[in-house]
Design a protein around this motif. Structure first.
Motif, PDB file in Angstrom:
ATOM      1  N   CYS A 213       0.803  -1.228   0.000  1.00  0.00           N
ATOM      2  CA  CYS A 213       0.000   0.000   0.000  1.00  0.00           C
ATOM      3  C   CYS A 213       0.848   1.297   0.000  1.00  0.00           C
ATOM      4  CB  CYS A 213      -0.968   0.018   1.174  1.00  0.00           C
ATOM      5  SG  CYS A 213      -2.499   0.928   0.812  1.00  0.00           S
ATOM      6  N   VAL A 240       0.689   0.331  -4.497  1.00  0.00           N
ATOM      7  CA  VAL A 240      -0.520   0.862  -5.130  1.00  0.00           C
ATOM      8  C   VAL A 240      -0.159   1.150  -6.590  1.00  0.00           C
ATOM      9  CG1 VAL A 240      -1.542   1.821  -3.040  1.00  0.00           C
ATOM     10  CG2 VAL A 240       0.047   3.241  -4.355  1.00  0.00           C
ATOM     11  N   CYS A 300      -2.036  -3.296  -4.497  1.00  0.00           N
ATOM     12  CA  CYS A 300      -2.934  -2.903  -3.413  1.00  0.00           C
ATOM     13  C   CYS A 300      -3.966  -1.887  -3.922  1.00  0.00           C
ATOM     14  CB  CYS A 300      -2.097  -2.375  -2.243  1.00  0.00           C
ATOM     15  SG  CYS A 300      -2.927  -2.530  -0.639  1.00  0.00           S
ATOM     16  N   CYS A 301      -4.401  -0.974  -3.062  1.00  0.00           N
ATOM     17  CA  CYS A 301      -5.487  -0.037  -3.375  1.00  0.00           C
ATOM     18  C   CYS A 301      -5.349   0.581  -4.770  1.00  0.00           C
ATOM     19  CB  CYS A 301      -5.524   1.083  -2.349  1.00  0.00           C
ATOM     20  SG  CYS A 301      -5.690   0.468  -0.678  1.00  0.00           S
TER      21      CYS A 301
END
Ligand SMILES: [Zn+2]
Length: 351
Positions: A213, A240, A300-301
């Motif tokens: 992240c 990310v 990730c995000c």
């Protein structure tokens, strides 16, 4: 009736010995974009309201190459549910998230992962340590009941909080994948370097240590190099998919010079779109991280299935979604297929 034994799935550690493992993440951001989760509190109520949509996203990530179905219990913890006044749903939401993920994992060869994360309550006091430990114990307990293959503890900016998660997961007898999140500074909130923090977490028993992240590929890679040198076991990297830079190292620090009328003055977290990495940038990251010796990889995000497919293909895989990987040879303007109408070829290329 056949007495043939059903072949048991290889576990996480066996798979890591054989080659890289891919874990797709980013459920919060993706379900927010799809209109089923509210940015701000970021609580995964969708798990209860639309379990079929969570299952669908698990399916899409597996189709794209994820080896892991991660139960969507990220931010389904006591503190997050408190902030929306729904603490009474804590156990229900955790058990439902695990059940949904179990169903998808059981359909194929995917591993089922439980998940705990930053509690947002940690501070270096005995009272906070005890609270955080209890929060991990209850969530890991439900994961154990669901029969998970391993547990992910992630997005910690206090390494000490990550150490508590490691202890709780290992006490439950499960493999632990523990990852830290670095924001503006290149140190944890105790001011430990990534290498030092990951070494301590590995020494505490984590089977895989690394970073997830906040940072995009460019500002995560240098840290991975130092972590790889400091630890002896498996290393994880789940950036990310945003174009962070040395000057703007975290996704919260990204700024858009062409548009600054954001409600809170910054693109994070609802207007990061113009910074999104394309699939080729994610492939480049996967190759570079793998060359460094990172063998647990994900996004990730911000992740979407095309990122995961690209990562899988960069690592030499052909997931089911590779059936639809781009093939420009039959494109009406850009193609090379001899049956294409010659009058169209080159038209768009020259625009
Ligand atoms: Zn994330």
């Amino acid at each position: 009736m056949s007495t043939e034994a059903i072949p048991k799935k290889a576990g996480l550690l066996d798979r890591l010995e054989r080659g890289p493992v891919i874990c797709a993440e980013g459920y919060l951001f993706e379900l927010e974009r799809r209109g089923y989760l509210q940015a701000g509190a970021f609580v995964p109520e969708v798990v209860l309201e639309h379990p079929e949509l969570v299952a669908q996203l698990h399916h899409e990530f597996v189709h794209a190459g994820s080896d892991v179905v991660e139960a969507f219990t990220y931010y389904a913890h006591r503190e997050k549910l408190r902030i929306i006044g729904k603490e009474h749903l804590l156990e229900t939401i955790n058990r439902q998230a695990l059940k949904t993920a179990r169903t998808v994992a059981d359909e194929g060869d995917s591993l089922l992962a439980g998940n705990v994360c930053n509690t947002n309550l940690f501070e270096p006091t005995d009272a906070a340590r005890a609270t955080v430990r209890e929060m991990f114990e209850e969530q890991v307990g439900w994961a154990v009941d669901a029969g998970v293959d391993f547990v992910i503890g992630e997005t910690y900016s206090f390494a000490e909080e990550a150490l508590i998660a490691t202890e709780v997961i290992k006490s439950a007898g499960l493999p632990a994948v523990i990852t830290l999140a670095f924001h503006q500074l290149d140190v944890t909130r105790e001011e430990w370097t990534p290498a030092e923090a990951c070494k301590r977490i590995e020494d505490a028993g984590a089977d895989v240590v690394g970073l997830n992240c906040i940072r995009g590929p460019e500002t995560m890679l240098p840290m991975l190099r130092s972590v790889r040198e400091a630890v002896t076991g498996h290393v994880a990297a789940l950036p990310v998919p945003y174009r962070t830079t040395e000057a703007q190292p975290s996704m919260q620090s990204l700024r858009d010079p062409d548009y600054d009328a954001f409600p809170d003055g910054r693109p994070f977290p609802t207007a990061l779109d113009p910074f999104t990495c394309n699939r080729y940038e994610i492939a480049d990251f996967a190759r570079a991280a793998h060359e460094l010796g990172v063998n647990y990889l994900g996004v990730c995000c911000g992740a979407a299935p095309h990122h995961i497919r690209s990562m899988a293909e960069a690592l030499g895989r052909t997931p089911p979604a590779s059936r639809y990987t781009a093939d420009m040879s039959k494109h009406v303007f850009l193609g090379t297929d001899s049956t294409l109408k010659q009058q169209n070829l080159g038209y768009a290329r020259d625009l």
